[in-house]
Design a protein around this motif. Structure first.
Motif, PDB file in Angstrom:
ATOM      1  N   PRO A 188     -36.972  -3.229 -57.325  1.00 26.40           N
ATOM      2  CA  PRO A 188     -35.857  -2.968 -56.410  1.00 26.40           C
ATOM      3  C   PRO A 188     -36.071  -1.698 -55.586  1.00 26.40           C
ATOM      4  O   PRO A 188     -36.664  -0.733 -56.042  1.00 26.40           O
ATOM      5  CB  PRO A 188     -34.655  -2.822 -57.342  1.00 26.40           C
ATOM      6  N   ASN A 189     -35.544  -1.765 -54.355  1.00 22.27           N
ATOM      7  CA  ASN A 189     -35.635  -0.656 -53.427  1.00 22.27           C
ATOM      8  C   ASN A 189     -34.421  -0.730 -52.493  1.00 22.27           C
ATOM      9  O   ASN A 189     -34.009  -1.822 -52.117  1.00 22.27           O
ATOM     10  CB  ASN A 189     -36.932  -0.740 -52.626  1.00 22.27           C
ATOM     11  N   LEU A 190     -33.883   0.432 -52.109  1.00 23.05           N
ATOM     12  CA  LEU A 190     -32.693   0.439 -51.266  1.00 23.05           C
ATOM     13  C   LEU A 190     -32.996   0.258 -49.791  1.00 23.05           C
ATOM     14  O   LEU A 190     -32.273  -0.439 -49.088  1.00 23.05           O
ATOM     15  CB  LEU A 190     -31.905   1.736 -51.474  1.00 23.05           C
ATOM     16  N   PHE A 191     -34.050   0.924 -49.278  1.00 21.28           N
ATOM     17  CA  PHE A 191     -34.369   0.780 -47.862  1.00 21.28           C
ATOM     18  C   PHE A 191     -35.859   0.648 -47.677  1.00 21.28           C
ATOM     19  O   PHE A 191     -36.586   1.580 -47.988  1.00 21.28           O
ATOM     20  CB  PHE A 191     -33.854   1.962 -47.047  1.00 21.28           C
ATOM     21  N   PRO A 192     -36.325  -0.481 -47.206  1.00 22.34           N
ATOM     22  CA  PRO A 192     -35.511  -1.657 -46.931  1.00 22.34           C
ATOM     23  C   PRO A 192     -35.016  -2.295 -48.214  1.00 22.34           C
ATOM     24  O   PRO A 192     -35.571  -2.054 -49.281  1.00 22.34           O
ATOM     25  CB  PRO A 192     -36.462  -2.578 -46.186  1.00 22.34           C
ATOM     26  N   GLN A 193     -33.976  -3.097 -48.122  1.00 16.49           N
ATOM     27  CA  GLN A 193     -33.342  -3.708 -49.284  1.00 16.49           C
ATOM     28  C   GLN A 193     -34.262  -4.775 -49.877  1.00 16.49           C
ATOM     29  O   GLN A 193     -34.383  -5.864 -49.348  1.00 16.49           O
ATOM     30  CB  GLN A 193     -32.009  -4.343 -48.890  1.00 16.49           C
ATOM     31  N   ILE A 194     -34.915  -4.414 -50.971  1.00 16.66           N
ATOM     32  CA  ILE A 194     -35.808  -5.326 -51.679  1.00 16.66           C
ATOM     33  C   ILE A 194     -35.283  -5.446 -53.101  1.00 16.66           C
ATOM     34  O   ILE A 194     -35.109  -4.443 -53.786  1.00 16.66           O
ATOM     35  CB  ILE A 194     -37.251  -4.810 -51.710  1.00 16.66           C
ATOM     36  N   SER A 195     -35.009  -6.653 -53.534  1.00 18.22           N
ATOM     37  CA  SER A 195     -34.481  -6.888 -54.878  1.00 18.22           C
ATOM     38  C   SER A 195     -35.625  -6.992 -55.886  1.00 18.22           C
ATOM     39  O   SER A 195     -36.793  -7.137 -55.514  1.00 18.22           O
ATOM     40  CB  SER A 195     -33.658  -8.176 -54.908  1.00 18.22           C
ATOM     41  N   ALA A 196     -35.259  -6.953 -57.167  1.00 17.84           N
ATOM     42  CA  ALA A 196     -36.243  -7.181 -58.220  1.00 17.84           C
ATOM     43  C   ALA A 196     -36.866  -8.559 -58.022  1.00 17.84           C
ATOM     44  O   ALA A 196     -36.216  -9.481 -57.516  1.00 17.84           O
ATOM     45  CB  ALA A 196     -35.575  -7.085 -59.587  1.00 17.84           C
ATOM     46  N   ASN A 197     -38.116  -8.717 -58.385  1.00 21.84           N
ATOM     47  CA  ASN A 197     -38.860  -9.977 -58.269  1.00 21.84           C
ATOM     48  C   ASN A 197     -39.134 -10.378 -56.816  1.00 21.84           C
ATOM     49  O   ASN A 197     -39.334 -11.548 -56.521  1.00 21.84           O
ATOM     50  CB  ASN A 197     -38.171 -11.109 -59.014  1.00 21.84           C
TER      51      ASN A 197
ATOM     52  N   LEU B 162     -43.454  -6.874 -38.177  1.00 19.63           N
ATOM     53  CA  LEU B 162     -44.671  -7.257 -38.878  1.00 19.63           C
ATOM     54  C   LEU B 162     -44.467  -7.208 -40.388  1.00 19.63           C
ATOM     55  O   LEU B 162     -45.294  -6.718 -41.145  1.00 19.63           O
ATOM     56  CB  LEU B 162     -45.851  -6.367 -38.462  1.00 19.63           C
ATOM     57  N   SER B 163     -43.308  -7.737 -40.835  1.00 21.24           N
ATOM     58  CA  SER B 163     -42.978  -7.705 -42.253  1.00 21.24           C
ATOM     59  C   SER B 163     -42.138  -8.914 -42.649  1.00 21.24           C
ATOM     60  O   SER B 163     -41.590  -9.608 -41.792  1.00 21.24           O
ATOM     61  CB  SER B 163     -42.215  -6.421 -42.602  1.00 21.24           C
ATOM     62  N   LYS B 164     -42.024  -9.117 -43.961  1.00 24.56           N
ATOM     63  CA  LYS B 164     -41.191 -10.200 -44.511  1.00 24.56           C
ATOM     64  C   LYS B 164     -40.975  -9.927 -45.994  1.00 24.56           C
ATOM     65  O   LYS B 164     -41.906  -9.589 -46.715  1.00 24.56           O
ATOM     66  CB  LYS B 164     -41.885 -11.552 -44.330  1.00 24.56           C
ATOM     67  N   ILE B 165     -39.727 -10.100 -46.452  1.00 23.93           N
ATOM     68  CA  ILE B 165     -39.407 -10.000 -47.874  1.00 23.93           C
ATOM     69  C   ILE B 165     -39.491 -11.398 -48.466  1.00 23.93           C
ATOM     70  O   ILE B 165     -38.923 -12.343 -47.928  1.00 23.93           O
ATOM     71  CB  ILE B 165     -38.015  -9.382 -48.095  1.00 23.93           C
TER      72      ILE B 165
END
Length: 112
Positions: free
Chosen positions: A17-26, A74-77
């Motif tokens: 998990p990360n707040l910025f950018p918002q990335i959840s666990a897994n 140039l990104s994607k979660i």
């Protein structure tokens, strides 16, 4: 390469998990940072990935855009699941000055 100049592109992934950018666990946020000094106008970058623990995988376009102006980030979660992820990034990035940079496929592993 040949009569064209060459440069580099940094390809990486950031786990949650990360707040910025918002990335959840897994999840992993795949992103590219070209060394070419200009604002990207288009992206045909993709990532092919497989989770070696769960055997789920896919191919995703790095099509996130900066809100309002629409500049490619140039990104994607990606929901990769927990485990070891093998990924390759490849494709092109276009710029306003009619320059198109080709990202030669690169491979990396990531632990989620």
């Amino acid at each position: 390469v040949a009569d064209k100049p060459a440069t580099v592109t940094l390809a990486s992934a950031q786990g949650g998990p990360n707040l910025f950018p918002q990335i959840s666990a897994n999840q992993l946020r795949f992103h590219a940072i070209p060394a070419y000094v200009a604002i990207p106008q288009s992206s045909e970058l993709s990532v092919a990935w497989i989770n070696l623990t769960t055997f789920q995988g896919g191919i995703v376009k790095l099509d996130d855009k900066l809100p309002i102006v629409g500049t490619p980030l140039l990104s994607k979660i990606v929901d990769t699941g927990k485990g070891t992820v093998l990924a390759t990034m490849f494709g092109t990035v276009g710029y306003a000055d009619d320059v198109t940079c080709t990202v030669v496929p690169t491979v990396g592993t990531f632990t989620v």
